[in-house]
Scaffold this active site. Sequence first.
Site, PDB file in Angstrom:
ATOM      1  CG  ASP A   1      -9.345  -3.852  -4.765  1.00 62.68           C
ATOM      2  OD1 ASP A   1      -9.192  -3.190  -3.718  1.00 62.68           O
ATOM      3  OD2 ASP A   1      -9.923  -4.954  -4.782  1.00 62.68           O
TER       4      ASP A   1
ATOM      5  NE  ARG B   1      -4.136  -1.994   1.957  1.00 66.45           N
ATOM      6  CZ  ARG B   1      -5.088  -2.239   1.043  1.00 66.45           C
ATOM      7  NH1 ARG B   1      -5.285  -1.411   0.064  1.00 66.45           N
ATOM      8  NH2 ARG B   1      -5.840  -3.321   1.142  1.00 66.45           N
TER       9      ARG B   1
ATOM     10  NE  ARG C   1      -9.928   7.729  -4.752  1.00 62.85           N
ATOM     11  CZ  ARG C   1     -10.335   7.010  -3.717  1.00 62.85           C
ATOM     12  NH1 ARG C   1      -9.497   6.248  -3.052  1.00 62.85           N
ATOM     13  NH2 ARG C   1     -11.599   7.034  -3.358  1.00 62.85           N
TER      14      ARG C   1
ATOM     15  CE1 TYR D   1     -12.766  -8.506   0.944  1.00 65.50           C
ATOM     16  CE2 TYR D   1     -10.983  -9.623  -0.198  1.00 65.50           C
ATOM     17  CZ  TYR D   1     -11.411  -8.739   0.765  1.00 65.50           C
ATOM     18  OH  TYR D   1     -10.506  -8.088   1.554  1.00 65.50           O
TER      19      TYR D   1
ATOM     20  NE  ARG E   1      -7.567   6.922   4.361  1.00 64.87           N
ATOM     21  CZ  ARG E   1      -8.406   6.259   5.163  1.00 64.87           C
ATOM     22  NH1 ARG E   1      -9.304   5.438   4.634  1.00 64.87           N
ATOM     23  NH2 ARG E   1      -8.348   6.377   6.471  1.00 64.87           N
TER      24      ARG E   1
END
Lengths: 341, 341
Positions: free
Chosen positions: B70, B21, B34, B142, B25
């Site tokens: 992703d 990552r 974003r 998922y 963020r």
Amino acid sequence: MRLLAALERQPLDRPPIWFMRQAGRYLPEYRQLRADHSFEVAMSTPEIAAEITLQPLRRFPLDAAIVFSDIMTPLMGMGVGIEFKPGPRLDPLTVDHVADLDPLDASTVGFVAETIQRVRSAVAPDVAVIGFAGGPVTLLSYLLEGGGSKHFPRFRAGLHEPRIEEALFVLATSMRVYLESQIEAGADVVQLFDSWAGLLSESMFRRLAVPPALHTLTGLSVPTLYFVPGGSHLLETLPEIGASGYGVDWRLPLDDAWRRVGEDRVIQGNLDPGVLLSSPPAVRAAVEKVLTEAAGRPGHIFNLGHGILPDTPLETVEAMVESVVGAGNRNAIERDRTIAS
Amino acid sequence: MRLLAALERQPLDRPPIWFMRQAGRYLPEYRQLRADHSFEVAMSTPEIAAEITLQPLRRFPLDAAIVFSDIMTPLMGMGVGIEFKPGPRLDPLTVDHVADLDPLDASTVGFVAETIQRVRSAVAPDVAVIGFAGGPVTLLSYLLEGGGSKHFPRFRAGLHEPRIEEALFVLATSMRVYLESQIEAGADVVQLFDSWAGLLSESMFRRLAVPPALHTLTGLSVPTLYFVPGGSHLLETLPEIGASGYGVDWRLPLDDAWRRVGEDRVIQGNLDPGVLLSSPPAVRAAVEKVLTEAAGRPGHIFNLGHGILPDTPLETVEAMVESVVGAGNRNAIERDRTIAS
């Protein structure tokens, strides 16, 4: 009591059986009761909490009842405002705030002791009553985070704060007092649930989880159990906690987990609760596997490797309990045959 | 490329460093970008996705760029409707439904390959470009659950369905095609993220996670990495996957984890991302600990033990990267001094 005998590592025809969250949402009678009472009301009203605690024992021949409550309950007695929806929610505290809390006065949550008294009077003499508390590290994780979380970032940042040990010892002292009040009320065994301690590295666990757990449990007047799920990396370290026995989750075969904790230890576990979402034949095979791995060693307490999942059907729970209890009958018949021959 | 050299277990003055990552963020420039583009738009627009991929390399002297995407992205190309808020959300599928999906046509998600092409042209020749995919078991978790979950009950029930292997192989075949398209576009290394495979017991992992991972990775034309977080119970089993290297989380000391996977393996890890929430001195000490445990063995790739947490301050990331890169400088000076003397 079969549970106490296993905790003393006495030879038994079958292991005692109880399971985490046995008093809970998979039971229709629990859901019915909860339709009329919030979680807070249910757990803080001794009549209702005792009834919920007893529900699974009316259905299954279990060897223990575990008091219906929540690990966060005693923190409410320490003045922390907590809501259950259904997981605990609260305004996040800081490490300093936790370090400054007054330790628990157990009378503020006297309804837990009263529930235990009621349960102890209601169950058969050979059924053990289990009291419990949360591990200090786990309680701190909820307090700093404000509830459950995927990654617990506030908690993990808090682990590096200067007053972290102080905060953990306030919680440890409180949980000790809390467990003592449960023992006084009639708990035959107490379990410390360190649900999130598995997030810690082995060295952090040794530094931050072991000392307060030790402080909570050492010298209590009844046998103690300690459980950290997701703790495969901690199995070799667990004996430092000095509990009478250790829960292990489903991730490793029971014999492997037992070897890692130590062959001379009492081990509780370790059926995958996910298997209970399949079918009775699959459950019977899985129970057989656990019993084979336990190999009749003294000191085995049959349990799930984690709390039962809310959507579990009753028929697989029945299959599990019957398989464990039936193993005892088979062993008894086998023994009688051996004696007769 | 330093990353490839480590994957070949060549001796190096310091391990290569990148982190999970790293494009995300915690970077203010990412948050700014974003603010104008949804996650879906950002990852499916090669200019934007490439820019995000490159952002951390403008700040830190990292040895690899990992494409911004992703693990669920290719499933959108297979006709599964997925929203990101920010975790993936979808209408839960059944095992039968997944088993009946058509395998991926990689051109449906050609924007990922195009992003990789752009990144490969933009970065220095010694910087590796990493492509990735989700492990089949994780993708299935998922798909059956409809997104992330605390206990994944639908997924765990699904593991006992008759067509489970078939469903997993549809996903494995698709991820293989997907990784091949990324390699063709210029990925120097590919990583399989099996984020939830650690929920499986060791025996279930061997039965359900290993065969499709093997099918996905075997025979690809570039080195492969495999990572299962929360997999301390699986370390001894990992080599069955046949990857070039294995990620390990922060739960065990690196030397202990390395011993369990096998001393002759390439290991990637394992700084606790929680430490980056503390202070630069604490981070430098933690990096030093990881490097000491690695002990200069060939085949070490420095990384976090899990994705960087969103609220991580930049100063601790700088401290981490400088400590690893600085260790190389120190080692080089040491080596020159030895040669000179």
